[in-house]
Write an enzyme that holds these catalytic residues in place. Sequence first.
Site, PDB file in Angstrom:
ATOM      1  CG  HIS A 196      23.963  38.566  41.304  1.00  0.00           C
ATOM      2  ND1 HIS A 196      25.283  38.902  41.524  1.00  0.00           N
ATOM      3  CD2 HIS A 196      23.264  39.734  41.405  1.00  0.00           C
ATOM      4  CE1 HIS A 196      25.382  40.212  41.726  1.00  0.00           C
ATOM      5  NE2 HIS A 196      24.174  40.729  41.668  1.00  0.00           N
ATOM      6  CD1 TRP A 200      28.398  43.225  37.974  1.00  0.00           C
ATOM      7  CD2 TRP A 200      28.932  45.385  38.279  1.00  0.00           C
ATOM      8  NE1 TRP A 200      28.473  43.820  36.735  1.00  0.00           N
ATOM      9  CE2 TRP A 200      28.796  45.157  36.890  1.00  0.00           C
ATOM     10  CE3 TRP A 200      29.259  46.665  38.715  1.00  0.00           C
ATOM     11  CZ2 TRP A 200      28.977  46.157  35.942  1.00  0.00           C
ATOM     12  CZ3 TRP A 200      29.452  47.675  37.777  1.00  0.00           C
ATOM     13  CH2 TRP A 200      29.298  47.411  36.403  1.00  0.00           C
ATOM     14  CB  SER A 207      24.840  43.279  43.547  1.00  0.00           C
ATOM     15  OG  SER A 207      24.878  43.372  42.139  1.00  0.00           O
ATOM     16  CG  MET A 208      26.378  47.628  41.016  1.00  0.00           C
ATOM     17  SD  MET A 208      25.842  49.070  40.067  1.00  0.00           S
ATOM     18  CE  MET A 208      25.970  48.424  38.399  1.00  0.00           C
ATOM     19  CG  ASP A 211      26.650  36.112  40.399  1.00  0.00           C
ATOM     20  OD1 ASP A 211      26.040  36.596  39.440  1.00  0.00           O
ATOM     21  OD2 ASP A 211      26.992  36.781  41.400  1.00  0.00           O
TER      22      ASP A 211
END
Length: 285
Positions: free
Chosen positions: A234, A181, A156-157, A202
């Site tokens: 996700h 992300w 993700s991040m 996602d």
Amino acid sequence: MAARLGLAAALVAGAVLAGPSAVAQAASPYERGPAPTTAILEASRGPFATASQSVSSLSVTGFGGGVIYYPTSTSEGTFGAVAISPGYTASWSSISWLGPRIASHGFVVIGIETNSRLDQPDSRGRQLLAALDYLTERSSVRTRIDSSRLAVAGHSMGGGGSLEAASSRPSLQAAVPLAPWNLDKSWSELRVPTLIIGGESDTVAPVASHSVPFYTSIPASAEKAYLELNGASHFFPQTTNTPTARQMVAWLKRFVDDDTRYEQFLCPGPSGSQIEEYRNTCPSA
């Protein structure tokens, strides 16, 4: 002269009798472990026994501590290393299965805790690099690591952070963003071989607005691949996921270890009911 010719012939004969693996070993001094098979890559653990140790946030700077996983063998020489970041609001425990899984294939892995669970991708990228610096310069396992063979990954991040880290440190050998992300959609400056793995379903970082444009923007000269998992959300990296582990290990072995024995798993790449799509620039052996 006859003696020299005889010696040369004997060396050639020896290489032929030893088979392709001997030639590959000579071509890549970083090969670690047996010749790869699908069964080895899909097993819950690779061929190396591993150990782990915690890293206190009080003993490091630039990131929030974490856990180091490493092969216990000291007979194979040094290993490449990988730093991995969790995602927004998450701790390392959310994706910690990746630590021993990757380490058991012949890597030193540091799964980091971030300075804040709200850290954005650019901060996570800097923290991944700080973790690699700690791992190679000050950690108790630094003598096990080849500091020229390093990689980053994240969810993700944290995946967006791995893109940031690869952008700012082009000497890295590989990056593997998982369901990444990032508000930055263009990575045309990237030169690090990058495998992006996204989930078809996602809704947090939809592949159409994150993984796919990230992949498309990376120049083919950098070497890149995109794997999309069929029906995955996700949060697919937060549970044991065999397609993710198989491709991630193969990518790291190919580019961190320069082990061309793993190219067979990149080109033409994975297929089957779990795979929605796969693209790759397919490096030449």
